[in-house]
Design an enzyme around this catalytic site. Structure first.
Site, PDB file in Angstrom:
ATOM      1  N   ALA A  32       0.808  -1.227   0.000  1.00 57.76           N
ATOM      2  CA  ALA A  32       0.000   0.000   0.000  1.00 57.76           C
ATOM      3  C   ALA A  32       0.836   1.270   0.000  1.00 57.76           C
ATOM      4  O   ALA A  32       0.391   2.314  -0.473  1.00 57.76           O
ATOM      5  CB  ALA A  32      -0.931   0.001   1.211  1.00 57.76           C
ATOM      6  N   HIS A 134      -3.687 -10.071  -4.333  1.00 55.21           N
ATOM      7  CA  HIS A 134      -4.953  -9.895  -3.633  1.00 55.21           C
ATOM      8  C   HIS A 134      -6.067  -9.429  -4.567  1.00 55.21           C
ATOM      9  O   HIS A 134      -7.057  -8.858  -4.126  1.00 55.21           O
ATOM     10  CB  HIS A 134      -4.775  -8.914  -2.467  1.00 55.21           C
ATOM     11  CG  HIS A 134      -3.804  -9.399  -1.439  1.00 55.21           C
ATOM     12  ND1 HIS A 134      -3.172  -8.553  -0.544  1.00 55.21           N
ATOM     13  CD2 HIS A 134      -3.333 -10.647  -1.171  1.00 55.21           C
ATOM     14  CE1 HIS A 134      -2.361  -9.266   0.239  1.00 55.21           C
ATOM     15  NE2 HIS A 134      -2.440 -10.531  -0.131  1.00 55.21           N
ATOM     16  N   ASN A 232      10.674   1.718   2.443  1.00 55.11           N
ATOM     17  CA  ASN A 232       9.496   1.678   3.307  1.00 55.11           C
ATOM     18  C   ASN A 232       9.680   2.672   4.447  1.00 55.11           C
ATOM     19  O   ASN A 232      10.789   3.119   4.728  1.00 55.11           O
ATOM     20  CB  ASN A 232       9.334   0.253   3.875  1.00 55.11           C
ATOM     21  CG  ASN A 232       7.930  -0.017   4.375  1.00 55.11           C
ATOM     22  OD1 ASN A 232       6.948   0.397   3.763  1.00 55.11           O
ATOM     23  ND2 ASN A 232       7.826  -0.723   5.489  1.00 55.11           N
TER      24      ASN A 232
END
Length: 334
Positions: A32, A134, A232
């Site tokens: 995300a 997903h 990240n």
């Protein structure tokens, strides 16, 4: 501001190997975090993440909104948020463009994405080099009978914040986008594609907390001695534990800029990203509409009213049954 968790020479070394041609098979894993700059909140940030924002809904647990067992009997919360999270009018970020540029240069062997927004595809990453682990919003089916559902009707449901139901009068199950919910299996090709990780000569992990199995285990399948780069906000998984790991901590787009600079691709990436953004046309059917927070407040009010009705009905039944039970017992004896 991004910062390398190790000395910058480590990143320079990897960039030099890419430029020299000794690294040619890059496998990427994205989450995300690469889409937050497009306007989609991540899931687990303490105050700004989606799960934190869902508190007014009083769900049994935050992930319930994406759990198939919960969706089957209460699909309303998912569709209340659908418009605010639908990628129809969102533009690919610099991170998406970087992945597409890797593919354009013949360096991207494969991309595993945990995202459902499809922005990698919009940026130009070839579909044959992408696995939406997903699922995504590209198609939709009835969750009960699996019948296809028309795109235009789905757009209307998303625009109106209403639950679309199967067109088969004998079914009437709630329609679900082809997104993998908790409790559903991953795509059948996952097991085959994960073998590509062992052939990689570099793994790029971007914007993921690595909290959801089995995708979270992919970085561990990289051969010892093969470099892994994490871009990240914080360390995740076992990234940073191997001598050949490099962690660039901060926003994904900032980390990508740092890597692109080491590669000498800064101007090329910016120009490529500009082209990608201009190429994606907005869908008029999904323009405007309420914000994510407004959607949450609206459905929270609806669910509270529904709960009051349910509780009132429950009390009415309890009183009725108590009265009936008392009548069955007959008058009290002294």
């Amino acid at each position: 501001m991004t910062s390398t968790d190790k000395q910058s020479t480590d990143l320079k070394t990897i960039a030099a190997r890419i430029k020299s041609g000794s690294i040619t098979r890059i496998v990427a894993l994205t989450g995300a975090g690469i889409s937050t700059a497009a306007g989609i909140p991540d899931f687990r940030s303490p105050t700004s993440g989606l799960y934190a924002k869902l508190a007014p809904l009083r769900l049994p647990y935050p992930e319930a909104i994406f759990t198939i067992s919960y969706f089957t009997h209460t699909p309303e919360p998912f569709y209340a948020l659908a418009r605010a999270r639908h990628p129809g009018n969102l533009k690919p970020t610099l991170s998406h463009a970087f992945l597409a540029l890797l593919a354009k240069k013949g360096l991207l062997q494969f991309c595993f994405t945990q995202n459902i927004d499809g922005l990698e595809c919009d940026a130009g990453v070839p579909s044959e080099k992408t696995l939406w682990c997903h699922g995504n919003w590209k198609n939709q089916h009835c969750h009960k009978c699996h019948a296809e559902y028309p795109d235009e009707l789905m757009k209307k449901a998303v625009r109106d914040g209403e639950v679309p139901y199967c067109l088969d009068e004998g079914c009437k199950g709630a329609v679900k986008p082809d997104v993998v919910f908790f409790g559903q299996p991953l795509p059948a090709e996952y097991e085959e594609k994960e073998k590509l990780v062992a052939d990689a000569d570099l793994m790029l992990v971007m914007g993921t907390s690595l909290k959801v199995a089995p995708v979270s285990q992919l970085p561990r399948k990289v051969r010892e001695g093969v470099p892994r780069i994490l871009i990240n906000r914080e360390r995740s998984g076992d990234l940073g534990n191997r001598p050949d790991d490099v962690c660039i901590l901060g926003a994904c787009d900032d980390g990508v800029k740092e890597l692109a600079e080491e590669l000498g691709w800064t101007e090329e990436l910016e120009e490529f990203w500009k082209t990608v953004v201009e190429a994606k046309e907005d869908d008029p059917a999904l323009e405007g509409g309420p914000s994510l927070d407004e959607c949450i407040q609206k459905i929270a009010g609806h669910m509270n009213e529904k709960s009051k009705i349910s509780n009132g009905h429950k009390r009415m039944l309890e009183d009725h049954l108590s009265s009936k039970f008392a009548n069955l017992l007959g008058p009290k004896r002294g």
